[in-house]
Design an enzyme around this catalytic site. Structure first.
Site, PDB file in Angstrom:
ATOM      1  N   LYS A   1       0.874  -1.184   0.000  1.00  0.00           N
ATOM      2  CA  LYS A   1       0.000   0.000   0.000  1.00  0.00           C
ATOM      3  C   LYS A   1       0.906   1.228   0.000  1.00  0.00           C
ATOM      4  CE  LYS A   1      -2.682   3.492   1.195  1.00  0.00           C
ATOM      5  NZ  LYS A   1      -2.359   4.157   2.413  1.00  0.00           N
TER       6      LYS A   1
ATOM      7  N   GLY B   1       1.165   8.162   2.191  1.00  0.00           N
ATOM      8  CA  GLY B   1       1.940   9.030   3.081  1.00  0.00           C
ATOM      9  C   GLY B   1       2.960   9.859   2.326  1.00  0.00           C
TER      10      GLY B   1
ATOM     11  N   GLY C   1      -5.123  10.778  -0.878  1.00  0.00           N
ATOM     12  CA  GLY C   1      -5.784  11.810  -0.072  1.00  0.00           C
ATOM     13  C   GLY C   1      -5.333  13.233  -0.335  1.00  0.00           C
TER      14      GLY C   1
ATOM     15  N   ASP D   1      -6.128   1.427   2.343  1.00  0.00           N
ATOM     16  CA  ASP D   1      -5.594   0.433   3.294  1.00  0.00           C
ATOM     17  C   ASP D   1      -6.480  -0.815   3.290  1.00  0.00           C
ATOM     18  OD1 ASP D   1      -3.500   2.135   4.334  1.00  0.00           O
ATOM     19  OD2 ASP D   1      -5.050   3.228   5.428  1.00  0.00           O
TER      20      ASP D   1
ATOM     21  N   LYS E   1      -5.282   1.186   8.841  1.00  0.00           N
ATOM     22  CA  LYS E   1      -4.040   0.460   8.508  1.00  0.00           C
ATOM     23  C   LYS E   1      -3.926  -0.816   9.338  1.00  0.00           C
ATOM     24  CE  LYS E   1      -1.781   4.849   7.502  1.00  0.00           C
ATOM     25  NZ  LYS E   1      -2.403   4.907   6.195  1.00  0.00           N
TER      26      LYS E   1
END
Length: 306
Positions: free
Chosen positions: A33, A36, A69, A194, A251
């Site tokens: 995944k 971030g 995001g 996630d 997560k």
């Protein structure tokens, strides 16, 4: 000659340290995944692409799943649409869904496919809509005891891994945007990446699920201590879930789902560290938090036994 030997030796030792891990993981599927900081920092993005290609060239079968995001928020902003969150999830109106689809499939995925394909004809981009890969119904979270309508946010009901397996069989690297087809109303849905990565890892019978985050791993006693839990079992994680920060919940729930559904290990790793994927898969220390099925070991803090 002796000098040259001397300078090259550490490289050989590093490669040899990876040998047992290479042997163990050869031919295995690894679902990663991508998210971030690793998603927005140019150097980290390039290092991520190198890592994934390295896994592929080392005989593993990487599958990349991504959300987006920050990029979605930026585009909504640009179009004058408000980003609203309820129960930690983005309220996704039909207009916002158009933006989500455009950003994930047309921007984030394209860029990642491009970075991977600098190393060869490897990556193929797709969304969960393709070949019925991810099917969902509308997710209505419960807030203060009431089910709330937050628009086109999906809850996964089925995974068909056929198209991904075909790509893996052909030596490709699938890059999947977390958008799902609807089970019942002809719409498409925005699905938490996630959750999507965990569901795909289980459906593919993956060896490992790796979730990139912006923290070192799961902290033992945050904020009083920054000791990272190096390894814990599914049941130990389940006990901790109610205490976790909202960002970590999907997560860690994903990790829990994966190991309870046939995935051997699930790991949360620090995507801010260059080549964190290689450090986690090919070294003795590992750098994040590993979740294993019940009956496989006890908790150890960072630097402890894995």
């Amino acid at each position: 000659m002796s000098t040259r030997k001397h300078t090259a030796l550490p490289k050989a030792q590093t490669l040899i340290e990876a040998l047992p891990w290479l042997t163990r993981h050869h031919g295995k599927t690894v679902v990663i995944k991508f998210g971030g900081n690793a998603m927005v920092d140019e150097e980290l993005k390039a290092a991520f692409a190198q890592d994934v290609v390295f896994l592929r060239q080392s005989g593993l079968k990487p599958v990349v799943v991504h959300g987006g995001g920050p990029q979605i928020s930026a585009q909504l902003d640009k179009q004058g649409l408000v980003s609203e969150f309820k129960a930690g999830l983005r309220v996704t109106t039909p207009e916002a869904m158009d933006v989500v689809r455009m950003v994930l499939a047309g921007q984030v995925q394209r860029e990642l496919v491009g970075l991977l394909n600098q190393h060869g004809p490897l990556a193929v981009g797709m969304t969960g809509e393709d070949a019925h890969t991810i099917t969902a119904t509308q997710h209505r979270p419960e807030i203060d005891g009431e089910l709330v309508d937050i628009g086109r946010v999906g809850q996964i009901t089925a995974i068909d891994p056929g198209a991904i397996q075909a790509l893996l069989g052909d030596g490709r690297i699938p890059v999947i945007s977390s958008i799902a087809r609807s089970q019942d109303d002809g719409h498409v849905y925005n699905v938490n990446a996630d959750t999507a990565a965990a569901a795909l890892a289980a459906a593919l019978g993956a060896e490992t699920l790796m979730v990139l985050t912006d923290v070192e791993g799961l902290y033992e006693d945050w904020p009083n201590s920054d000791d990272v839990i190096s390894k814990l079992t599914a049941s130990q994680l389940e006990t901790l879930l109610p205490e976790l920060s909202s960002g970590m919940v999907p997560k860690m729930e994903g990790c829990l789902f994966a190991v309870r559904n046939g995935v051997n290990t699930a790991r949360v790793i620090d995507g801010r560290v260059q080549h964190s994927i290689l450090l986690e898969i090919f070294t003795d220390e590992g750098i994040g938090t590993m979740v294993v099925p019940d009956g496989q070991g006890v908790t150890h803090t960072q630097g402890g036994v894995r």
